[in-house]
Design an enzyme around this catalytic site. Structure first.
Site, short mmCIF file in Angstrom:
data_model
loop_
_atom_site.label_atom_id
_atom_site.label_comp_id
_atom_site.label_asym_id
_atom_site.label_seq_id
_atom_site.Cartn_x
_atom_site.Cartn_y
_atom_site.Cartn_z
N GLU A 45 0.83 -1.21 0.00
CA GLU A 45 0.00 0.00 0.00
C GLU A 45 0.87 1.26 0.00
O GLU A 45 1.85 1.35 0.74
CB GLU A 45 -0.90 -0.02 1.24
N LYS A 114 -9.25 2.88 -2.57
CA LYS A 114 -9.60 2.25 -1.30
C LYS A 114 -10.93 2.79 -0.79
O LYS A 114 -11.14 4.00 -0.69
CB LYS A 114 -8.49 2.52 -0.28
N CYS A 148 -5.72 -3.05 1.65
CA CYS A 148 -5.54 -3.11 3.10
C CYS A 148 -6.84 -3.37 3.86
O CYS A 148 -7.39 -4.46 3.81
CB CYS A 148 -4.86 -1.82 3.57
#
Length: 266
Positions: A45, A114, A148
């Protein structure tokens, strides 16, 4: 269909002094991955800039077709493999925590923002994405993209499974003491949703954060096909569509669902 050979690059800790430093390390990893026969290289990430950016993320962010993307595209094309990398994306006044996948010819295959932001840093500086399932194909294998914290929600992984994702790419910047995520949650997600998950973490320390490492490829049969330790590593492993077909035939979670009973949950 042949297994897809993939490389998971668990990059070093410390905020890179420049994006150029990250790109130099990426090129070395791409060369090693290509020499090992990998067709896909996945980094962690916010790989290009490092994670612990604070307010400097505003200056380090760049567009999806910015200079970082151009450099990654050159690396992908030079070594003939797809490269998935995390970076802070600027789109007008907004900044996203994004994952871009460059194809082996150096052209973009997929881009994901994300959707589930974690902690004060992310919620302060990033805008959450609004597209839950982003997919593409590489060598006949359907890839899905998350980042994540997204993978810690069963709903996001199940949505990918129902959309046909076979290999879920999930770069992360997981801190200690949350080792339960790569050790328990990620393998459980792979098992319950019957897909592969490539989970690639940072390692070492950046600012106040100490990253846990433990990158892995979790398989749909509940096994972990490759696992890194706490330090820098390049794992080369395979996602085998034949194993996925056998596992889905034996474990019928997806077929046995009763969605008419679950509507109140969403």
């Amino acid at each position: 269909m042949n297994p897809l050979r993939i490389a998971l690059y668990q990059g070093p800790g410390g905020v890179p002094s420049s994006t150029a430093e990250s790109l130099d390390a990426l090129e070395t990893a791409a060369r090693r991955a290509a020499e090992a026969g990998a067709r896909l290289l996945l980094t962690n990430e916010l790989y290009l800039t490092g994670y612990a950016l604070g307010a400097s993320v505003v200056d380090r962010a760049e567009p999806a077709d910015g200079p970082g993307a151009e450099a990654v595209a050159r690396i992908a094309a030079a070594y003939g493999l797809a490269v998935g990398y995390g970076y802070p994306e600027r789109d007008g006044a907004r900044i996203f925590n994004s994952l871009q996948l460059m194809g082996p010819q150096g052209t973009p295959l997929a881009h994901y923002r994300k959707t589930h932001l974690f902690g004060d840093f992310e919620t302060t500086y990033f805008t959450p994405g609004d597209e839950a399932v982003v997919q593409t194909e590489l060598d006949g294998v359907r890839l899905g993209l998350l980042v994540c914290y997204d993978v810690e929600f069963p709903e996001t992984v199940r949505a990918h499974a129902l959309a046909g994702t076979e290999l879920l790419l999930a770069p992360t910047a997981l801190m200690r003491p949350y080792e339960i995520v790569p050790q328990t949650i990620v393998p459980a997600r792979a098992w319950e949703s019957q897909l592969y998950i490539a989970y690639v973490n940072r390692c070492g320390s950046e600012g106040e954060f100490a990253f846990a490492g433990l990158s892995c490829l979790a398989a749909p049969d509940g096994t972990v096909r490759a696992r890194a330790g706490a330090g820098e590593d390049l794992l080369v492993t395979e996602a085998d569509p034949a194993l996925l077909r056998r596992s889905r035939a034996e474990n019928t979670y997806l077929a046995d669902r009763r969605p008419e009973l679950y509507t109140r949950l969403v």
